[in-house]
Each structure stands twice: as C-alpha cells, then as structure tokens.
Write a protein that holds these residues in place. Structure first.
Motif, mmCIF file in Angstrom:
data_model
loop_
_atom_site.group_PDB
_atom_site.id
_atom_site.type_symbol
_atom_site.label_atom_id
_atom_site.label_comp_id
_atom_site.label_asym_id
_atom_site.label_seq_id
_atom_site.Cartn_x
_atom_site.Cartn_y
_atom_site.Cartn_z
ATOM 1 N N VAL A 128 0.809 -1.211 0.000
ATOM 2 C CA VAL A 128 0.000 0.000 0.000
ATOM 3 C C VAL A 128 0.853 1.277 0.000
ATOM 4 C CG1 VAL A 128 -0.383 0.212 2.511
ATOM 5 C CG2 VAL A 128 -2.142 0.992 0.911
ATOM 6 N N GLU A 129 2.014 1.234 0.633
ATOM 7 C CA GLU A 129 2.879 2.416 0.670
ATOM 8 C C GLU A 129 4.101 2.287 -0.227
ATOM 9 O OE1 GLU A 129 3.665 3.923 4.609
ATOM 10 O OE2 GLU A 129 1.612 3.480 5.254
ATOM 11 N N ARG A 130 4.169 1.226 -1.009
ATOM 12 C CA ARG A 130 5.310 0.998 -1.899
ATOM 13 C C ARG A 130 5.284 2.036 -3.024
ATOM 14 N NH1 ARG A 130 8.771 -3.338 -3.512
ATOM 15 N NH2 ARG A 130 9.106 -3.350 -5.766
ATOM 16 N N GLN A 131 6.402 2.736 -3.212
ATOM 17 C CA GLN A 131 6.453 3.746 -4.261
ATOM 18 C C GLN A 131 6.951 3.177 -5.588
ATOM 19 O OE1 GLN A 131 9.234 6.942 -3.561
ATOM 20 N NE2 GLN A 131 10.776 5.589 -2.682
ATOM 21 N N PHE A 132 7.595 2.030 -5.538
ATOM 22 C CA PHE A 132 8.143 1.424 -6.748
ATOM 23 C C PHE A 132 7.124 0.466 -7.362
ATOM 24 C CE2 PHE A 132 11.846 2.501 -4.093
ATOM 25 C CZ PHE A 132 12.413 3.457 -4.927
ATOM 26 N N CYS A 133 7.520 -0.239 -8.406
ATOM 27 C CA CYS A 133 6.637 -1.166 -9.112
ATOM 28 C C CYS A 133 5.879 -2.059 -8.147
ATOM 29 C CB CYS A 133 7.448 -2.047 -10.057
ATOM 30 S SG CYS A 133 8.295 -1.159 -11.365
ATOM 31 N N ARG A 134 4.620 -2.235 -8.438
ATOM 32 C CA ARG A 134 3.768 -3.089 -7.604
ATOM 33 C C ARG A 134 3.589 -4.446 -8.270
ATOM 34 N NH1 ARG A 134 -0.280 0.807 -4.384
ATOM 35 N NH2 ARG A 134 1.373 2.181 -3.682
ATOM 36 N N HIS A 135 3.170 -5.388 -7.481
ATOM 37 C CA HIS A 135 2.967 -6.761 -7.941
ATOM 38 C C HIS A 135 1.469 -7.036 -7.922
ATOM 39 C CE1 HIS A 135 7.063 -6.365 -6.501
ATOM 40 N NE2 HIS A 135 7.344 -7.149 -7.518
ATOM 41 N N ASP A 136 0.803 -6.451 -8.886
ATOM 42 C CA ASP A 136 -0.645 -6.495 -8.955
ATOM 43 C C ASP A 136 -1.088 -7.160 -10.252
ATOM 44 O OD1 ASP A 136 0.000 -4.537 -10.831
ATOM 45 O OD2 ASP A 136 -0.868 -2.892 -9.675
ATOM 46 N N ILE A 137 -2.384 -7.206 -10.474
ATOM 47 C CA ILE A 137 -2.908 -7.880 -11.658
ATOM 48 C C ILE A 137 -2.424 -7.195 -12.938
ATOM 49 C CG2 ILE A 137 -5.135 -6.682 -11.797
ATOM 50 C CD1 ILE A 137 -4.531 -10.477 -12.236
ATOM 51 N N ALA A 138 -2.225 -5.893 -12.911
ATOM 52 C CA ALA A 138 -1.710 -5.198 -14.093
ATOM 53 C C ALA A 138 -0.306 -5.712 -14.444
ATOM 54 C CB ALA A 138 -1.689 -3.688 -13.861
ATOM 55 N N HIS A 139 0.523 -5.929 -13.435
ATOM 56 C CA HIS A 139 1.865 -6.488 -13.676
ATOM 57 C C HIS A 139 1.750 -7.900 -14.229
ATOM 58 C CE1 HIS A 139 5.941 -7.844 -13.238
ATOM 59 N NE2 HIS A 139 5.611 -8.700 -12.273
ATOM 60 N N CYS B 150 9.892 1.555 -16.785
ATOM 61 C CA CYS B 150 10.809 2.505 -16.148
ATOM 62 C C CYS B 150 10.822 3.850 -16.873
ATOM 63 C CB CYS B 150 12.226 1.928 -16.113
ATOM 64 S SG CYS B 150 12.357 0.280 -15.388
ATOM 65 N N PHE B 151 10.629 3.818 -18.192
ATOM 66 C CA PHE B 151 10.649 5.028 -19.011
ATOM 67 C C PHE B 151 9.597 6.045 -18.588
ATOM 68 C CE2 PHE B 151 8.127 1.804 -21.139
ATOM 69 C CZ PHE B 151 6.931 2.459 -21.377
ATOM 70 N N SER B 152 8.535 5.605 -17.912
ATOM 71 C CA SER B 152 7.486 6.544 -17.495
ATOM 72 C C SER B 152 7.274 6.553 -15.985
ATOM 73 C CB SER B 152 6.169 6.201 -18.194
ATOM 74 O OG SER B 152 5.682 4.951 -17.738
ATOM 75 N N CYS B 153 8.202 5.995 -15.238
ATOM 76 C CA CYS B 153 8.046 5.874 -13.792
ATOM 77 C C CYS B 153 8.419 7.189 -13.096
ATOM 78 C CB CYS B 153 8.931 4.738 -13.270
ATOM 79 S SG CYS B 153 8.853 4.555 -11.482
ATOM 80 N N PRO B 154 7.536 7.694 -12.238
ATOM 81 C CA PRO B 154 7.826 8.954 -11.551
ATOM 82 C C PRO B 154 8.941 8.838 -10.511
ATOM 83 C CG PRO B 154 5.741 8.049 -10.788
ATOM 84 C CD PRO B 154 6.194 7.186 -11.925
ATOM 85 N N LYS C 125 14.334 7.559 -10.812
ATOM 86 C CA LYS C 125 15.651 8.016 -10.330
ATOM 87 C C LYS C 125 16.001 7.424 -8.963
ATOM 88 C CE LYS C 125 16.576 11.105 -13.639
ATOM 89 N NZ LYS C 125 16.537 10.399 -14.910
ATOM 90 N N GLU C 126 14.978 7.128 -8.151
ATOM 91 C CA GLU C 126 15.224 6.556 -6.818
ATOM 92 C C GLU C 126 15.321 5.026 -6.831
ATOM 93 O OE1 GLU C 126 12.214 8.948 -6.752
ATOM 94 O OE2 GLU C 126 13.907 10.307 -6.877
ATOM 95 N N CYS C 127 14.972 4.409 -7.938
ATOM 96 C CA CYS C 127 14.963 2.945 -8.049
ATOM 97 C C CYS C 127 16.393 2.406 -8.008
ATOM 98 C CB CYS C 127 14.298 2.538 -9.364
ATOM 99 S SG CYS C 127 14.301 0.763 -9.678
#
Length: 160
Positions: free
Chosen positions: A28-39, A138-142, A145-147
């Motif tokens: 819920v508070e993860r700012q990086f890529c999530r492991h959800d149905i979209a992934h 990654c090309f569109s990830c806000p 830079k922190e990843c």
C-alpha cells in the motif's frame, strides 16, 4: 471455447484473490513497481509475444496462468523474508490442482515460477524471466531516479 479457461478459473479462485489482496495490503505504501494484476497481465502479454517470436507452441492459457502465479508469494516475502519465487511456487501447487493442466504442464509452470528471477533460466522459464523484466515501464516511472535497478537493467524505452 474459452481459450483462457484455466486462467479465468484461477483468477476467480478465492485463495488466489486472497493472495492478491495480501500483496496489495503489503504494498500500500510501496512507491516502486507493484505486484498487482496489471503487472501479471503485462508479463503474460509480453510472454505471449516472445513465445510466438521464438516459434514455440505454449498455449496462451498456460502462459497467462504462469504469469498470474509467478509473484503470488510476494506477501510471504514481505511477512517473513521467504524469497517470493519459493513462496509463489509453494502457493501455486494447490492452486494448480484446481485447474486442468497435465502433469508436464504443471511442471513447466512450477519451474517457470521458481526460475523467474534466475538469469540462467532456459526455455519457457527464460521467457517468463525476460517478460517479467520487460514488463516494467521505467521510461514513465515517476520514481525511476530513486529505483535501485541499474541503468542497464531499466527499461528506458518502449520495447513491448
């Protein structure tokens, strides 16, 4: 005839849905890529393309089922540090028993889940490994830079 019969049965499975909710809660508070149905669906679509490009004959149903299961143990990793490929493999075994795959197909799916983080993976497992990596935008990830992924590992252009 439903070409994704097993995939849809899996998605509707109450245990599968519980695992998805557990991951969502943990992230819920993860700012990086999530492991959800979209992934999971992104991995499945890329793996379908890569399978065709390689001239291989794995069904879309098998590909999508594998993609839906490959990270299902993420919540276990968050809870007790078990590597998620191991947890996903363990959680997938009883789920696969509810589906209509042969023993050989189940082995293929389970091997791909277990090896989806292994850069030495071969065959179908390699397709899932590559598709998992290529699914990240990654090309569109806000927060790109922190990843902590290396620049070489990041997908800074659209490939699939």
């Amino acid at each position: 005839m439903d070409q994704l019969k097993n995939t849809n049965l899996l998605y509707q499975n109450k245990d599968f849905q519980t695992y998805i909710e557990n991951i969502k809660t943990c992230e819920v508070e993860r700012q990086f890529c999530r492991h959800d149905i979209a992934h999971f669906i992104s991995v499945a679509r890329i793996a379908s393309i890569k399978t065709k490009e390689a001239g291989l004959n794995f069904s879309r149903d098998l590909i999508y089922t594998t993609a839906l299961l490959h990270d299902i143990g993420r919540f276990v990793q968050y809870q007790d540090k078990t590597p998620h490929e191991i947890a996903s493999h363990q959680l997938a075994i009883p789920l696969l028993k509810t589906l209509d795959y042969s023993d050989d197909e189940n082995k293929l799916i389970l091997d791909a889940i277990l090896n989806h983080r292994n850069p030495e993976a071969q065959g179908f497992s390699r397709i899932i490994y590559n598709s998992d990596k290529l699914s990240r935008a990654c090309f569109s990830c806000p927060v790109e830079k922190e990843c902590d992924w290396s620049k070489e590992k990041k997908n800074l252009t659209i490939v699939y």
